[in-house]
Scaffold this motif. Structure first.
Motif, PDB file in Angstrom:
ATOM      1  N   ASN A  31      19.034  50.396  42.035  1.00 54.35           N
ATOM      2  CA  ASN A  31      19.812  51.656  42.124  1.00 54.35           C
ATOM      3  C   ASN A  31      18.807  53.160  41.998  1.00 54.35           C
ATOM      4  O   ASN A  31      18.701  53.407  40.846  1.00 54.35           O
ATOM      5  N   GLY A  32      17.951  53.423  42.803  1.00 49.05           N
ATOM      6  CA  GLY A  32      17.025  54.484  42.398  1.00 49.05           C
ATOM      7  C   GLY A  32      16.502  55.002  43.916  1.00 49.05           C
ATOM      8  O   GLY A  32      16.889  54.747  44.920  1.00 49.05           O
ATOM      9  N   CYS A  33      15.761  55.865  43.535  1.00 45.05           N
ATOM     10  CA  CYS A  33      15.221  56.783  44.625  1.00 45.05           C
ATOM     11  C   CYS A  33      13.707  57.107  44.621  1.00 45.05           C
ATOM     12  O   CYS A  33      13.219  57.243  43.664  1.00 45.05           O
ATOM     13  N   MET A  34      13.204  56.708  45.755  1.00 44.92           N
ATOM     14  CA  MET A  34      11.643  56.725  45.991  1.00 44.92           C
ATOM     15  C   MET A  34      11.619  58.142  46.975  1.00 44.92           C
ATOM     16  O   MET A  34      12.245  58.449  47.868  1.00 44.92           O
ATOM     17  N   ALA A  35      10.760  59.111  46.553  1.00 48.45           N
ATOM     18  CA  ALA A  35      10.531  60.470  47.318  1.00 48.45           C
ATOM     19  C   ALA A  35       9.209  60.909  47.400  1.00 48.45           C
ATOM     20  O   ALA A  35       8.398  60.435  46.494  1.00 48.45           O
ATOM     21  N   TRP A  36       9.096  61.855  48.340  1.00 46.04           N
ATOM     22  CA  TRP A  36       7.733  62.221  48.551  1.00 46.04           C
ATOM     23  C   TRP A  36       7.870  63.875  48.504  1.00 46.04           C
ATOM     24  O   TRP A  36       8.895  64.308  49.331  1.00 46.04           O
ATOM     25  N   PHE A  37       7.200  64.534  47.575  1.00 46.53           N
ATOM     26  CA  PHE A  37       7.417  66.033  47.567  1.00 46.53           C
ATOM     27  C   PHE A  37       5.976  66.570  47.984  1.00 46.53           C
ATOM     28  O   PHE A  37       5.061  65.765  48.017  1.00 46.53           O
ATOM     29  N   ARG A  38       6.010  67.784  48.125  1.00 49.03           N
ATOM     30  CA  ARG A  38       4.632  68.581  48.532  1.00 49.03           C
ATOM     31  C   ARG A  38       4.845  69.851  47.657  1.00 49.03           C
ATOM     32  O   ARG A  38       6.079  70.689  47.607  1.00 49.03           O
ATOM     33  N   GLN A  39       3.697  70.431  47.226  1.00 47.37           N
ATOM     34  CA  GLN A  39       3.414  71.781  46.773  1.00 47.37           C
ATOM     35  C   GLN A  39       2.052  72.570  47.244  1.00 47.37           C
ATOM     36  O   GLN A  39       1.150  71.787  47.197  1.00 47.37           O
ATOM     37  N   THR A  40       2.430  73.812  47.577  1.00 44.56           N
ATOM     38  CA  THR A  40       1.252  74.626  47.532  1.00 44.56           C
ATOM     39  C   THR A  40       1.270  75.730  46.625  1.00 44.56           C
ATOM     40  O   THR A  40       1.925  75.923  45.913  1.00 44.56           O
ATOM     41  N   SER A  41       0.042  76.415  46.511  1.00 45.78           N
ATOM     42  CA  SER A  41      -0.150  77.247  45.498  1.00 45.78           C
ATOM     43  C   SER A  41       0.993  78.442  45.555  1.00 45.78           C
ATOM     44  O   SER A  41       1.169  78.891  46.674  1.00 45.78           O
ATOM     45  N   GLU A  46       8.664  70.917  47.161  1.00 45.69           N
ATOM     46  CA  GLU A  46       9.771  70.814  48.171  1.00 45.69           C
ATOM     47  C   GLU A  46       9.555  69.274  48.415  1.00 45.69           C
ATOM     48  O   GLU A  46       8.639  68.593  48.721  1.00 45.69           O
ATOM     49  N   GLN A  47      10.926  68.599  48.376  1.00 40.65           N
ATOM     50  CA  GLN A  47      11.020  67.290  49.009  1.00 40.65           C
ATOM     51  C   GLN A  47      10.834  67.436  50.490  1.00 40.65           C
ATOM     52  O   GLN A  47      11.447  67.765  51.165  1.00 40.65           O
ATOM     53  N   VAL A  48       9.942  66.341  51.096  1.00 41.25           N
ATOM     54  CA  VAL A  48       9.716  66.269  52.167  1.00 41.25           C
ATOM     55  C   VAL A  48      10.507  64.854  52.852  1.00 41.25           C
ATOM     56  O   VAL A  48      11.011  64.834  53.913  1.00 41.25           O
ATOM     57  N   ALA A  49      10.896  63.947  52.016  1.00 40.45           N
ATOM     58  CA  ALA A  49      11.364  62.797  52.329  1.00 40.45           C
ATOM     59  C   ALA A  49      11.855  62.079  51.264  1.00 40.45           C
ATOM     60  O   ALA A  49      11.111  62.026  50.143  1.00 40.45           O
ATOM     61  N   ARG A  50      12.974  61.229  51.160  1.00 41.58           N
ATOM     62  CA  ARG A  50      13.457  60.308  50.205  1.00 41.58           C
ATOM     63  C   ARG A  50      13.902  59.127  50.765  1.00 41.58           C
ATOM     64  O   ARG A  50      14.803  59.070  51.846  1.00 41.58           O
TER      65      ARG A  50
END
Length: 123
Positions: A31-41, A46-50
């Motif tokens: 019961n969990g979540c895998m996610a990808w975020f990205r960040q610029t300067s 921001e989350q791009v996918a989960r």
């Protein structure tokens, strides 16, 4: 303790592809979540996918829908982010993240983070 280790960033020309990998999710299985975020300067992360591990439901940010794919390996320990048709706007530091339990879109809800990997899209 969840320790996430990323790999796969780099430089690519517009229109190209990259695949990011993140190991260390085995302990959140159930019961969990895998996610990808990205960040610029100067911008918020921001989350791009989960991916929700219970249902395998996936969510994508509108800006990457149809181009990015989140998936997990057969052993459930690794998350992938396949990125196709990359544009300069996709340039950022990408982070994998894990949350237990449940799955959300907010960075502050995630407990575990990878170290980040740089993606540069430039001609």
């Amino acid at each position: 303790q969840v320790r996430l280790t990323e790999s796969g960033g780099g430089s690519v020309q517009p229109g190209g592809s990259l695949r990011l990998s993140c190991e260390g999710f085995a302990s959140i299985e159930g019961n969990g979540c895998m996610a990808w975020f990205r960040q610029t300067s100067g911008k918020e992360r921001e989350q791009v996918a989960r991916l929700y591990t219970v249902t395998d439901n996936k969510y994508y940010h509108a800006s990457v829908k149809g181009r990015f794919t989140i998936s997990r390996g057969d052993t459930k320990n690794t998350a992938y982010l396949q990125m196709n048709w990359l544009t300069p706007a996709d340039s950022a530091v990408y982070y994998c993240a894990a949350r237990v339990p449940g799955c959300t879109s907010r960075a502050q809800d995630f407990d575990y983070w990878g170290q980040g990997t740089q993606v540069v899209v430039s001609s």
